[in-house]
Scaffold this active site. Structure first.
Site, short mmCIF file in Angstrom:
data_model
loop_
_atom_site.label_atom_id
_atom_site.label_comp_id
_atom_site.label_asym_id
_atom_site.label_seq_id
_atom_site.Cartn_x
_atom_site.Cartn_y
_atom_site.Cartn_z
N SER A 17 0.79 -1.22 0.04
CA SER A 17 0.00 -0.09 -0.05
C SER A 17 0.95 1.32 0.10
O SER A 17 1.56 1.52 -1.02
CB SER A 17 -0.98 -0.08 1.11
OG SER A 17 -2.07 1.11 1.10
N ASP A 66 -2.95 6.86 -3.37
CA ASP A 66 -1.70 6.17 -2.91
C ASP A 66 -1.30 4.93 -3.84
O ASP A 66 -1.81 4.85 -4.89
CB ASP A 66 -1.91 5.48 -1.44
CG ASP A 66 -2.89 4.30 -1.42
OD1 ASP A 66 -3.48 4.24 -2.33
OD2 ASP A 66 -2.82 3.48 -0.29
N ASP A 68 -1.42 1.93 -4.45
CA ASP A 68 -2.01 0.81 -4.86
C ASP A 68 -3.67 1.09 -5.10
O ASP A 68 -4.26 0.39 -5.06
CB ASP A 68 -2.09 -0.40 -3.80
CG ASP A 68 -2.69 -0.22 -2.64
OD1 ASP A 68 -2.61 1.06 -1.98
OD2 ASP A 68 -3.41 -1.15 -1.82
N ASP A 78 -6.01 2.24 -3.34
CA ASP A 78 -7.11 1.85 -2.45
C ASP A 78 -7.54 3.27 -1.71
O ASP A 78 -8.59 3.27 -0.95
CB ASP A 78 -6.90 0.62 -1.62
CG ASP A 78 -5.89 0.74 -0.66
OD1 ASP A 78 -5.00 1.56 -0.63
OD2 ASP A 78 -5.66 -0.06 0.33
#
Length: 609
Positions: A185, A351, A353, A355
């Site tokens: 992440s 961010d 990734d 999400d």
């Protein structure tokens, strides 16, 4: 370190070298071992006058190598509800191919047992495996898929690096038994991680206790075997890129009310609104969100985004940011510069990734400023509630939800629209499980605007939702700032703040909470505590948490908890004012927040004395 301890450490490292087939992590561990051994032999070599054995490394670097080696083999990475996340490197306390294969084997045995108990509805176990563009993510995904295949499980590997929400979507869409996402992440560049979803009754949500404990137990047992004993197969099914098209189509329907991949029909009122879209800057923060975000925006009929070119191509080194988290100071500097260059009216940032979503606006005093996670949660929650109220086919008992440390403003929205309101423990593994969920968020920039599509936070669909709202407001001659002002008048003005107290270790943070538990405060800044709740004793979302909650007589709230990952005590303070003009409400809520922060800090100082 005693000689016997050092010998045992070296033996563990040598055994790991025999199992690890990754040339990079093998070489890294061999170098550490060489430096550590040089450290242990230095004094003896010097005493014998054999300077050849006193190698090129300084005593400081040898000591560092020994400490690093000891840390890597001091137990294993803890597999929990968030899966795994750590720095890449050799050893059982780092992210590497050995740990990934062992973890996947433990998860595979968990799934086989789940099928045996009738908890998997299909006649075969299918697992989606996704990955982002971080260092070694593609390799770890291959390790994961091949280990699953070795257990006779159908491994469905994503065709390319892609956002975490796409993997979460695919678990539901393909009716898979589970999903595994290789991502860290918004962690530092040197990290990587392993995130797990479950299908069937869990409906594509992240794992929760006690499943994490069962999987962790399996992993610990498997780690005692030779790595060669873990089955592996190259019979992996690679998904086609059509899975991305299906994700886009599903989100298009959910966030804009349109169907298919063509987006908003020409001549429709939505198409008129889209032509008035605020000039919007976008950054993917060196991650994997850019391509699918572009495609979804295009399908929705929005104008092209003004991209931050330096950050919109995946870059595992995250070369323009020290910490790839849009909440971190400086992370949005390039986006701010790009916005100033094109006179942007809106900034959206993902961010790595994709999400999480950050949003920034032109500040009323000049420049640009980011909205807080709570402000964006209020805007998106209000939008979802309005849409729910206008839907003649809505499901009965629709709910808005947020985590216990997020702003309670969402509760006021739910009350206004006659909706259910739920506060959950931290994490979307809990939010996504709220029955009849319409919208959920957590203050750390996580938003679930399409719970019918994805069972986890999704920064891409949230980006479409906020740009759609900003576009509608622009058509009406308003901005998102105006919308927040309207919320303050309709629901009351909420202010939120945090205090983070760093301590010597996590035990010290837990000890402070115990002192508070034994001697609960009766007031803060002269405002009486009307209700005190200990969430270790108060059941919430079928779980308990080491959180103390104090609801004050003026509507304010203070939450206190030790950090689960750092040596910190965290306090979350929320204030509310419903009386007077907009300005009066804002000033009073802000003044109350400042006073409560001071009072809370004084309380913490007294506990430490």
């Amino acid at each position: 370190m005693r000689p016997a301890e050092f010998a045992a450490l070296c033996e563990k490292a040598q055994a790991w070298l025999a199992s690890d087939h990754d040339p990079e992590t093998r070489a890294e561990l061999a170098e550490l071992l060489q430096q550590a051994k040089a450290n242990s032999s230095r004094s003896g070599a010097a005493a014998q006058g054999d300077t050849a054995l006193v190698d090129k490394h300084s005593s400081a670097s040898r000591a560092t190598a020994l400490a690093e080696l000891a840390d890597r083999f001091a137990g294993r990475l803890c597999f929990g509800t968030a899966g795994l996340r750590a720095k890449i490197g050799a050893g059982p306390k780092r992210m590497n191919s050995v740990v990934v294969k062992q973890s996947t084997a433990g998860f595979a045995e968990f799934l086989l047992d789940r099928m045996h108990k009738g908890k998997i509805s299909d006649t075969e176990i299918k697992v989606v495996v996704g990955y982002d563009a971080r260092k070694k993510s593609a390799q770890f995904a291959q390790d994961t898929a091949q280990t699953l295949a070795g257990y006779g499980i159908t491994a469905l590997l994503m065709p390319a690096a892609a956002p975490t929400p796409v993997t979460a979507f695919a678990v539901r869409h393909l009716k898979a038994a589970a999903g595994i996402m290789i991502t860290a992440s918004h962690n530092p560049p040197a990290d990587n991680g392993y995130k797990v979803y479950l299908g069937d009754a869990d409906n594509g949500s992240q794992i929760v206790t006690p499943d994490d404990k069962t999987i962790a137990s399996n992993i610990a047992r498997i780690a005692e075997r030779e790595l060669q004993e873990i089955p592996s197969s190259s019979k992996v099914t690679e998904l086609s890129t059509f899975i991305f098209t299906e994700y886009i189509a599903a989100n298009l329907t959910s966030t804009t009310g349109t169907t298919g991949a063509t987006g908003i029909a020409a001549g429709s009122s939505d198409a008129v609104a889209a032509s008035h879209q605020p000039r919007t800057v976008y950054t993917a923060m060196h991650g994997v969100g850019a391509e699918i975000t572009r495609r979804l925006f295009d399908a929705a009929g929005f104008d092209p985004l003004y991209e931050v070119a330096e950050q919109n191509t995946p870059d595992a080194a995250f070369s323009t940011v020290t910490f790839p988290n849009p909440e971190e100071p400086g992370a949005l500097d390039l986006a701010f510069a790009r916005a100033a260059e094109v006179a942007a009216e809106l900034i959206i940032a993902h961010d790595p990734d994709a999400d999480r979503l950050a949003v920034a606006l032109p500040a009323r005093g000049g420049g640009y400023t980011a909205l807080t996670g709570n402000q964006l949660g209020l805007l998106l929650g209000w939008q979802a509630a309005e849409r729910y109220a206008a839907d003649s086919n809505r499901k009965v008992g629709g709910a808005l939800a947020c985590t216990i440390v997020s702003s309670p403003a969402l509760g006021a929205v739910a009350e206004h629209y006659g909706m259910r309101y739920a506060e959950t423990l931290s994490g979307f593994k809990w939010i996504s499980r709220v029955p009849n969920l319409v919208f959920g968020f957590e203050e750390a920039l996580g938003y679930l605007v399409s719970p019918d599509v994805v069972g986890d936070k999704d920064g891409i669909s949230a980006a479409v939702a906020i740009v759609k709202l900003a576009t509608e407001l622009k058509v009406a001659g308003k901005t998102l700032w105006d919308r927040l002002d309207e919320a303050s008048i309709l629901f009351g003005h909420y202010e939120s703040g945090q205090i983070s107290l760093r301590l010597p270790d996590q035990a010290a943070a837990a000890a402070l909470v115990e002192k508070l538990r034994a001697n609960p405060p009766a007031e803060f800044d002269g405002i009486a505590v009307s209700t005190s709740s200990d969430l270790l004793r108060h059941e919430l979302a079928d779980m308990r948490a080491n959180v103390l909650r104090y609801d004050l007589s003026d509507g304010s709230r203070i939450m206190i908890r030790p950090s689960g990952t750092e040596p910190k005590l965290k306090l979350y303070i929320d204030t509310l004012c419903k009386e007077g003009t907009l300005t009066a409400r804002q000033e009073q809520a802000q003044a109350r927040l400042a006073a409560l922060k001071t009072a809370a800090k004084e309380l913490l100082r007294s506990l430490q004395s």
